[in-house]
Design a protein around this motif. Structure first.
Motif, mmCIF file in Angstrom:
data_model
loop_
_atom_site.group_PDB
_atom_site.id
_atom_site.type_symbol
_atom_site.label_atom_id
_atom_site.label_comp_id
_atom_site.label_asym_id
_atom_site.label_seq_id
_atom_site.Cartn_x
_atom_site.Cartn_y
_atom_site.Cartn_z
ATOM 1 N N LEU A 51 0.853 -1.193 0.000
ATOM 2 C CA LEU A 51 0.000 0.000 0.000
ATOM 3 C C LEU A 51 0.883 1.235 0.000
ATOM 4 O O LEU A 51 1.885 1.284 0.717
ATOM 5 N N HIS A 52 0.514 2.212 -0.791
ATOM 6 C CA HIS A 52 1.227 3.492 -0.811
ATOM 7 C C HIS A 52 0.554 4.440 0.175
ATOM 8 O O HIS A 52 -0.670 4.429 0.329
ATOM 9 N N THR A 53 1.352 5.261 0.833
ATOM 10 C CA THR A 53 0.778 6.196 1.802
ATOM 11 C C THR A 53 -0.208 7.162 1.148
ATOM 12 O O THR A 53 -1.190 7.565 1.782
ATOM 13 N N ASP A 54 0.031 7.527 -0.116
ATOM 14 C CA ASP A 54 -0.924 8.408 -0.804
ATOM 15 C C ASP A 54 -2.287 7.725 -0.930
ATOM 16 O O ASP A 54 -3.335 8.361 -0.737
ATOM 17 N N ASP A 55 -2.279 6.432 -1.261
ATOM 18 C CA ASP A 55 -3.526 5.690 -1.404
ATOM 19 C C ASP A 55 -4.219 5.549 -0.052
ATOM 20 O O ASP A 55 -5.452 5.689 0.047
ATOM 21 N N TYR A 56 -3.455 5.288 0.966
ATOM 22 C CA TYR A 56 -4.000 5.190 2.329
ATOM 23 C C TYR A 56 -4.672 6.499 2.729
ATOM 24 O O TYR A 56 -5.794 6.517 3.253
ATOM 25 N N ARG A 57 -3.995 7.606 2.440
ATOM 26 C CA ARG A 57 -4.527 8.917 2.790
ATOM 27 C C ARG A 57 -5.847 9.181 2.049
ATOM 28 O O ARG A 57 -6.812 9.691 2.618
ATOM 29 N N GLN A 58 -5.883 8.807 0.770
ATOM 30 C CA GLN A 58 -7.093 9.027 -0.024
ATOM 31 C C GLN A 58 -8.246 8.154 0.471
ATOM 32 O O GLN A 58 -9.401 8.605 0.524
ATOM 33 N N MET A 59 -7.948 6.921 0.850
ATOM 34 C CA MET A 59 -9.008 6.055 1.359
ATOM 35 C C MET A 59 -9.550 6.574 2.691
ATOM 36 O O MET A 59 -10.765 6.543 2.932
ATOM 37 N N ARG A 60 -8.656 7.048 3.536
ATOM 38 C CA ARG A 60 -9.109 7.597 4.816
ATOM 39 C C ARG A 60 -9.983 8.834 4.597
ATOM 40 O O ARG A 60 -11.003 9.015 5.275
ATOM 41 N N ALA A 61 -9.582 9.677 3.640
ATOM 42 C CA ALA A 61 -10.371 10.881 3.350
ATOM 43 C C ALA A 61 -11.756 10.531 2.815
ATOM 44 O O ALA A 61 -12.715 11.287 2.997
ATOM 45 N N ALA A 62 -11.843 9.371 2.159
ATOM 46 C CA ALA A 62 -13.133 8.936 1.600
ATOM 47 C C ALA A 62 -13.981 8.186 2.615
ATOM 48 O O ALA A 62 -15.079 7.713 2.281
ATOM 49 N N GLY A 63 -13.480 8.065 3.851
ATOM 50 C CA GLY A 63 -14.285 7.466 4.904
ATOM 51 C C GLY A 63 -13.848 6.102 5.382
ATOM 52 O O GLY A 63 -14.449 5.545 6.320
ATOM 53 N N ALA A 64 -12.820 5.515 4.780
ATOM 54 C CA ALA A 64 -12.339 4.207 5.232
ATOM 55 C C ALA A 64 -11.639 4.353 6.582
ATOM 56 O O ALA A 64 -11.014 5.381 6.862
ATOM 57 N N SER A 65 -11.755 3.341 7.391
ATOM 58 C CA SER A 65 -11.074 3.315 8.685
ATOM 59 C C SER A 65 -10.055 2.188 8.692
ATOM 60 O O SER A 65 -10.097 1.283 7.844
ATOM 61 N N ASP A 66 -9.146 2.238 9.658
ATOM 62 C CA ASP A 66 -8.200 1.128 9.790
ATOM 63 C C ASP A 66 -8.946 -0.178 10.041
ATOM 64 O O ASP A 66 -8.564 -1.233 9.540
ATOM 65 N N GLU A 67 -10.012 -0.117 10.809
ATOM 66 C CA GLU A 67 -10.795 -1.320 11.104
ATOM 67 C C GLU A 67 -11.396 -1.901 9.833
ATOM 68 O O GLU A 67 -11.395 -3.126 9.633
ATOM 69 N N SER A 68 -11.906 -1.039 8.955
ATOM 70 C CA SER A 68 -12.509 -1.546 7.719
ATOM 71 C C SER A 68 -11.451 -2.128 6.791
ATOM 72 O O SER A 68 -11.688 -3.141 6.114
ATOM 73 N N LEU A 69 -10.278 -1.515 6.748
ATOM 74 C CA LEU A 69 -9.204 -2.053 5.914
ATOM 75 C C LEU A 69 -8.698 -3.378 6.470
ATOM 76 O O LEU A 69 -8.416 -4.314 5.710
ATOM 77 N N ARG A 70 -8.581 -3.473 7.796
ATOM 78 C CA ARG A 70 -8.186 -4.743 8.401
ATOM 79 C C ARG A 70 -9.212 -5.833 8.104
ATOM 80 O O ARG A 70 -8.866 -6.994 7.892
ATOM 81 N N ALA A 71 -10.482 -5.459 8.097
ATOM 82 C CA ALA A 71 -11.536 -6.434 7.801
ATOM 83 C C ALA A 71 -11.389 -6.969 6.376
ATOM 84 O O ALA A 71 -11.568 -8.169 6.130
ATOM 85 N N VAL A 72 -11.067 -6.085 5.433
ATOM 86 C CA VAL A 72 -10.863 -6.519 4.054
ATOM 87 C C VAL A 72 -9.683 -7.489 3.977
ATOM 88 O O VAL A 72 -9.771 -8.559 3.357
ATOM 89 N N LEU A 73 -8.581 -7.124 4.608
ATOM 90 C CA LEU A 73 -7.412 -8.009 4.610
ATOM 91 C C LEU A 73 -7.760 -9.358 5.232
ATOM 92 O O LEU A 73 -7.395 -10.416 4.709
ATOM 93 N N GLY A 74 -8.461 -9.318 6.354
ATOM 94 C CA GLY A 74 -8.823 -10.552 7.036
ATOM 95 C C GLY A 74 -9.737 -11.437 6.216
ATOM 96 O O GLY A 74 -9.595 -12.667 6.211
ATOM 97 N N THR A 75 -10.673 -10.823 5.525
ATOM 98 C CA THR A 75 -11.601 -11.584 4.684
ATOM 99 C C THR A 75 -10.850 -12.419 3.657
ATOM 100 O O THR A 75 -11.247 -13.542 3.332
ATOM 101 N N HIS A 76 -9.749 -11.868 3.161
ATOM 102 C CA HIS A 76 -9.007 -12.537 2.093
ATOM 103 C C HIS A 76 -7.723 -13.208 2.579
ATOM 104 O O HIS A 76 -6.939 -13.712 1.765
ATOM 105 N N GLY A 77 -7.521 -13.228 3.883
ATOM 106 C CA GLY A 77 -6.355 -13.919 4.427
ATOM 107 C C GLY A 77 -5.036 -13.293 4.044
ATOM 108 O O GLY A 77 -4.026 -13.991 3.900
#
Length: 276
Positions: free
Chosen positions: A42-68
């Motif tokens: 993940l690039h920090t720019d992409d992380y920043r953009q996702m956070r600005a669009a409403g994503a949280s660390d919890e939601s990103l962790r959930a995505v990672l967890g869903t796909h192992g």
């Protein structure tokens, strides 16, 4: 022997270097896992953009967890080698706290000759700042920059004295900086943080353009991918391996096809290595 592979950010972003991702994070994760990857970048720019669009660390962790998947690689720290550069305190620290990645990549885009000791001191500061997250800093040489080859990057890492500093060996950059395996002689294998797999050609001239347009799948170019991998293995390196591929045509493909091509090509390149 199956080796775990990480898909670096640009490999599945569906966009060029330094451009916003075309493919959403959840789709990248789904495609990476389906292809066989166990890690993603993940690039920090992409992380920043996702956070600005409403994503949280919890939601990103959930995505990672869903796909192992694990978030193994983050990028990119630049400018630090020649001057004060990027402050890793915000995005890199947030990613370190939330995801405990294996490494953050660091390099230099400016072409000015470096003061090795001063660059090493700045690297030490960065490494100290991220050590609390068990994050390693992987210094990458670019042929157009002050970090002009592996020998220079090694000198900066050694000058830093930081236990969590080391080298990123990218196949394309390794050959286009005219580096050799002899530049790694005597280097403890743990000082190689990771290897990024790709291919291409050795060029003269506009390195930056070629790096962003000609980073091919392993086996699709003319670089000695397997020879480099065998040389690193002989020096004690056992991973991790990432795949960093991006060129016109490839990045326009559906994300599932990009992931499958990248995983298959990288796995084939790694078949040359001994089982141990």
């Amino acid at each position: 022997m199956t080796r775990e592979l990480t898909a670096s950010f640009v490999t599945l972003s569906g966009a060029g270097f330094a451009q916003p991702a075309r493919v959403p994070f959840a789709e990248r994760c789904r495609a990476a896992a389906a292809a066989g990857f166990t890690g993603i970048g993940l690039h920090t720019d992409d992380y920043r953009q996702m956070r600005a669009a409403g994503a949280s660390d919890e939601s990103l962790r959930a995505v990672l967890g869903t796909h192992g998947l694990a978030l193994r690689e983050i990028e990119f720290l630049s400018g630090w080698a020649a001057a004060s550069g990027d402050d890793p305190g915000d995005d890199v620290a947030a990613l370190g706290r939330a995801f405990r990645p294996h490494h953050v990549t660091a390099g230099e885009f400016g072409a000015d000759e470096l003061d090795i000791e001063a660059a090493g001191a700045r690297l030490r500061t960065i490494c100290d700042d991220v050590a609390a997250y068990e994050l390693r800093v992987a210094v990458e040489a670019f042929p157009w920059s002050g970090l002009k080859d592996v020998a220079t990057a090694r000198a900066v890492v050694e000058a830093s004295g930081a236990p969590n500093a080391g080298l990123m060996i990218d196949v394309w950059h390794f050959y286009n900086t005219r580096s050799t395996l002899a530049d790694l002689d005597g280097l403890p294998p743990e000082r190689i943080v990771a290897v990024q797999l790709n291919d291409g050609r050795v060029v003269d001239g506009d390195f930056l353009t070629e790096a962003r347009q000609g980073r091919l799948l392993p086996g699709d170019g003319e670089l000695g991918v397997q020879g480099l991998l065998l040389g690193l293995h002989e020096r004690g390196f056992r991973g991790p391996y990432c795949v960093e591929v991006n060129y016109p045509g490839y990045r326009d493909l559906p994300v599932d096809e990009m992931a499958a091509l990248a995983f298959t090509a990288a796995s084939k390149a790694l078949e040359a290595l001994p089982a141990r």
